[in-house]
Design an enzyme around this catalytic site. Structure first.
Site, mmCIF file in Angstrom:
data_model
loop_
_atom_site.group_PDB
_atom_site.id
_atom_site.type_symbol
_atom_site.label_atom_id
_atom_site.label_comp_id
_atom_site.label_asym_id
_atom_site.label_seq_id
_atom_site.Cartn_x
_atom_site.Cartn_y
_atom_site.Cartn_z
ATOM 1 N N GLU A 176 -4.118 2.589 6.880
ATOM 2 C CA GLU A 176 -4.030 2.460 5.413
ATOM 3 C C GLU A 176 -4.772 3.631 4.782
ATOM 4 O O GLU A 176 -4.327 4.244 3.821
ATOM 5 C CB GLU A 176 -4.659 1.144 4.940
ATOM 6 N N SER B 59 -10.252 -1.373 3.712
ATOM 7 C CA SER B 59 -9.533 -1.599 4.970
ATOM 8 C C SER B 59 -9.031 -0.278 5.548
ATOM 9 O O SER B 59 -8.418 0.518 4.841
ATOM 10 C CB SER B 59 -8.339 -2.523 4.740
ATOM 11 N N ARG C 182 0.828 -1.221 0.000
ATOM 12 C CA ARG C 182 0.000 0.000 0.000
ATOM 13 C C ARG C 182 0.859 1.267 0.000
ATOM 14 O O ARG C 182 0.512 2.269 0.657
ATOM 15 C CB ARG C 182 -0.935 0.044 1.215
HETATM 16 C C1 LIG Z 1 -15.086 -1.555 -0.817
HETATM 17 C C2 LIG Z 1 -13.618 -1.257 -0.985
HETATM 18 C C3 LIG Z 1 -12.735 -2.303 -1.216
HETATM 19 C C4 LIG Z 1 -11.359 -2.048 -1.383
HETATM 20 N N1 LIG Z 1 -10.523 -3.106 -1.635
HETATM 21 C C5 LIG Z 1 -9.202 -2.863 -1.846
HETATM 22 C C6 LIG Z 1 -8.314 -3.942 -2.164
HETATM 23 O O1 LIG Z 1 -8.695 -5.105 -2.259
HETATM 24 N N2 LIG Z 1 -7.006 -3.664 -2.389
HETATM 25 C C7 LIG Z 1 -6.533 -2.377 -2.313
HETATM 26 O O2 LIG Z 1 -5.318 -2.170 -2.550
HETATM 27 N N3 LIG Z 1 -7.349 -1.329 -1.997
HETATM 28 C C8 LIG Z 1 -8.661 -1.538 -1.769
HETATM 29 N N4 LIG Z 1 -9.503 -0.494 -1.462
HETATM 30 C C9 LIG Z 1 -8.944 0.876 -1.278
HETATM 31 C C10 LIG Z 1 -8.983 1.760 -2.543
HETATM 32 O O3 LIG Z 1 -9.944 1.301 -3.431
HETATM 33 C C11 LIG Z 1 -7.618 1.787 -3.240
HETATM 34 O O4 LIG Z 1 -6.621 2.289 -2.368
HETATM 35 C C12 LIG Z 1 -7.651 2.660 -4.509
HETATM 36 O O5 LIG Z 1 -6.504 2.365 -5.265
HETATM 37 C C13 LIG Z 1 -7.721 4.159 -4.227
HETATM 38 O O6 LIG Z 1 -7.946 4.836 -5.478
HETATM 39 P P1 LIG Z 1 -8.684 6.270 -5.499
HETATM 40 O O7 LIG Z 1 -8.632 6.781 -6.881
HETATM 41 O O8 LIG Z 1 -10.036 6.167 -4.887
HETATM 42 O O9 LIG Z 1 -7.701 7.101 -4.578
HETATM 43 P P2 LIG Z 1 -8.115 8.151 -3.425
HETATM 44 O O10 LIG Z 1 -8.744 7.428 -2.294
HETATM 45 O O11 LIG Z 1 -8.850 9.294 -4.009
HETATM 46 O O12 LIG Z 1 -6.640 8.640 -2.989
HETATM 47 C C14 LIG Z 1 -5.738 7.739 -2.375
HETATM 48 C C15 LIG Z 1 -4.359 8.392 -2.357
HETATM 49 O O13 LIG Z 1 -3.864 8.506 -3.680
HETATM 50 C C16 LIG Z 1 -3.556 9.862 -4.009
HETATM 51 N N5 LIG Z 1 -3.897 10.042 -5.425
HETATM 52 C C17 LIG Z 1 -5.038 9.660 -6.076
HETATM 53 N N6 LIG Z 1 -4.940 9.925 -7.383
HETATM 54 C C18 LIG Z 1 -3.731 10.501 -7.575
HETATM 55 C C19 LIG Z 1 -3.027 11.002 -8.722
HETATM 56 N N7 LIG Z 1 -3.534 10.972 -9.957
HETATM 57 N N8 LIG Z 1 -1.790 11.534 -8.533
HETATM 58 C C20 LIG Z 1 -1.219 11.583 -7.304
HETATM 59 N N9 LIG Z 1 -1.836 11.123 -6.191
HETATM 60 C C21 LIG Z 1 -3.060 10.586 -6.326
HETATM 61 C C22 LIG Z 1 -4.382 10.707 -3.051
HETATM 62 O O14 LIG Z 1 -3.750 11.942 -2.815
HETATM 63 C C23 LIG Z 1 -4.375 9.815 -1.797
HETATM 64 O O15 LIG Z 1 -3.182 10.009 -1.074
HETATM 65 C C24 LIG Z 1 -10.884 -0.723 -1.300
HETATM 66 C C25 LIG Z 1 -11.782 0.331 -1.058
HETATM 67 C C26 LIG Z 1 -13.136 0.068 -0.915
HETATM 68 C C27 LIG Z 1 -14.079 1.220 -0.679
#
Ligand SMILES: Cc1cc2nc3c(=O)[nH]c(=O)nc-3n(C[C@H](O)[C@H](O)[C@H](O)COP(=O)(O)OP(=O)(O)OC[C@H]3O[C@@H](n4cnc5c(N)ncnc54)[C@H](O)[C@@H]3O)c2cc1C
Length: 314
Positions: A296, A225, A176
């Site tokens: 996380e 998580s 992560r």
């Molecule tokens: C139901 C559910 C299940 C999940 N299961 C998993 C799983 O199995 N495995 C897993 O790894 N994660 C899981 N996650 C967590 C999440 O989906 C991941 O971490 C995902 O990759 C986050 O993407 P996001 O675009 O929503 O990022 P955000 O939540 O919007 O941001 C996360 C971080 O990334 C940064 N960020 C986002 N986009 C950019 C960009 N373009 N440039 C620079 N920084 C950026 C943000 O500043 C922040 O620090 C789950 C979440 C949910 C709600």
């Protein structure tokens, strides 16, 4: 932020959108979060670069979000400019085993397109919400597969609006985590995948999705998580479960009865409610098992030191 700065921000944006005091609850999977002082949905890369330069010149803080599926935003909101990339920078191109995807493309779209093109690898990530940018920053991982394995190159924009290209070997990815600078914005990434049988990929996706559904409360609002697992064979959710905390509620927030590491919003939970449960769980796990948990989930808009009393500000 004063009137002059607000005007400077909104005056030149024509393709994208600038909103003032926009509730971030609309842009997070928790459905929680106070307002962004300025909320910016960019039109294109040039608008983004211009905004970053302006913010740097005016010393206005910038926060990036993808689709907010790994974020807990405070009830008081986030000062400065919040830049949302979900659905923006959405170029997508497949040629043979090579895929180029804009940072705002949904990870689920990449997974579906790979299935259609008979490309194997990212099927393990089926059902993981978020954008390509968020997946790379967090090094999204599921069922033993992680996004960085398939990465070749990434294009980013630094906080002063300069473009940078990294090869995979220039970057470090961990559990992560990734080595991108916190202020750097991912614009686009290139991946490579091996050819695979679409039937076999579809079967695997079905299996992973049904395992996910069986274990996680997917019909409720969460950020996945909350804590990192303290060791590969020690799940944070298992420790929270053993501490007897599953089902614990505060207001409309709950530690899921299905999964000890999913904290859910049952409808009207506040960030304060979720934060209360997060601290409660971290303290209980430390007290009962001697294990300090780490967050996380990314916490936005909380005062410095806010998480200190539960050992979570590391
Ligand atoms: C139901 C559910 C299940 C999940 N299961 C998993 C799983 O199995 N495995 C897993 O790894 N994660 C899981 N996650 C967590 C999440 O989906 C991941 O971490 C995902 O990759 C986050 O993407 P996001 O675009 O929503 O990022 P955000 O939540 O919007 O941001 C996360 C971080 O990334 C940064 N960020 C986002 N986009 C950019 C960009 N373009 N440039 C620079 N920084 C950026 C943000 O500043 C922040 O620090 C789950 C979440 C949910 C709600």
């Amino acid at each position: 932020m004063d009137r002059r700065q607000q005007k400077a921000i909104s005056d030149w944006v024509s393709k994208g959108q600038v909103l003032f005091e926009e509730p971030l609850s609309r842009y997070t999977s928790y459905g929680i979060g106070g307002p962004a002082e300025v909320f910016f949905q960019l039109g294109d890369r040039d608008e983004l670069a211009h905004m970053l330069k302006l913010a740097s010149r005016e010393t206005i803080p910038v926060t990036i979000i993808g689709s907010g599926s790994n974020c807990l935003v405070s009830d008081t909101g986030v000062p400065g400019i919040v830049i949302s990339l979900a659905g923006r920078l959405n170029s997508f191109h497949i040629e043979g085993g090579r895929v180029t995807a804009g940072a705002g493309i949904a990870l689920g779209y990449l997974v579906r397109q790979c299935l259609q093109a008979g490309l194997a690898g990212v099927e393990t990530l089926v059902g993981v919400p978020g954008t390509i940018g968020g997946a790379l920053v967090m090094n999204a991982r599921a069922f033993g597969g992680e996004i960085s394995t398939y990465l070749d190159r990434v294009r980013t924009l630094t906080s002063d609006g300069k473009e940078q290209v990294y090869r995979r070997e220039d970057l470090q990815f961990g559990y992560r985590s990734s080595s991108f600078h916190p202020d750097e914005i991912i614009l686009e990434a290139e991946f490579h995948f091996e050819a695979g049988s679409p039937e076999a990929i579809a079967d695997l996706q079905k299996r992973f999705l049904s395992e996910r559904k069986a274990r996680q409360p997917l019909n409720q609002q969460s950020a996945g998580s909350v804590f990192k697992n303290p060791a590969p064979d020690v799940a944070a959710g298992m420790l929270i479960d053993k501490a007897g905390l599953k089902g614990t509620r505060r207001g409309d927030a709950e530690i899921s009865t299905r999964h000890g590491n999913f904290f859910i919003n049952r409808g009207n939970a506040t960030a304060e409610d979720i934060a209360f449960l997060i601290k409660l769980a971290a303290r209980a796990v430390k007290q009962q098992f001697g294990t300090q948990l780490d967050l996380e989930v990314k916490t936005l808009g909380f005062q410095p030191g806010y998480w200190n009393d539960a050992g979570l500000d590391r």
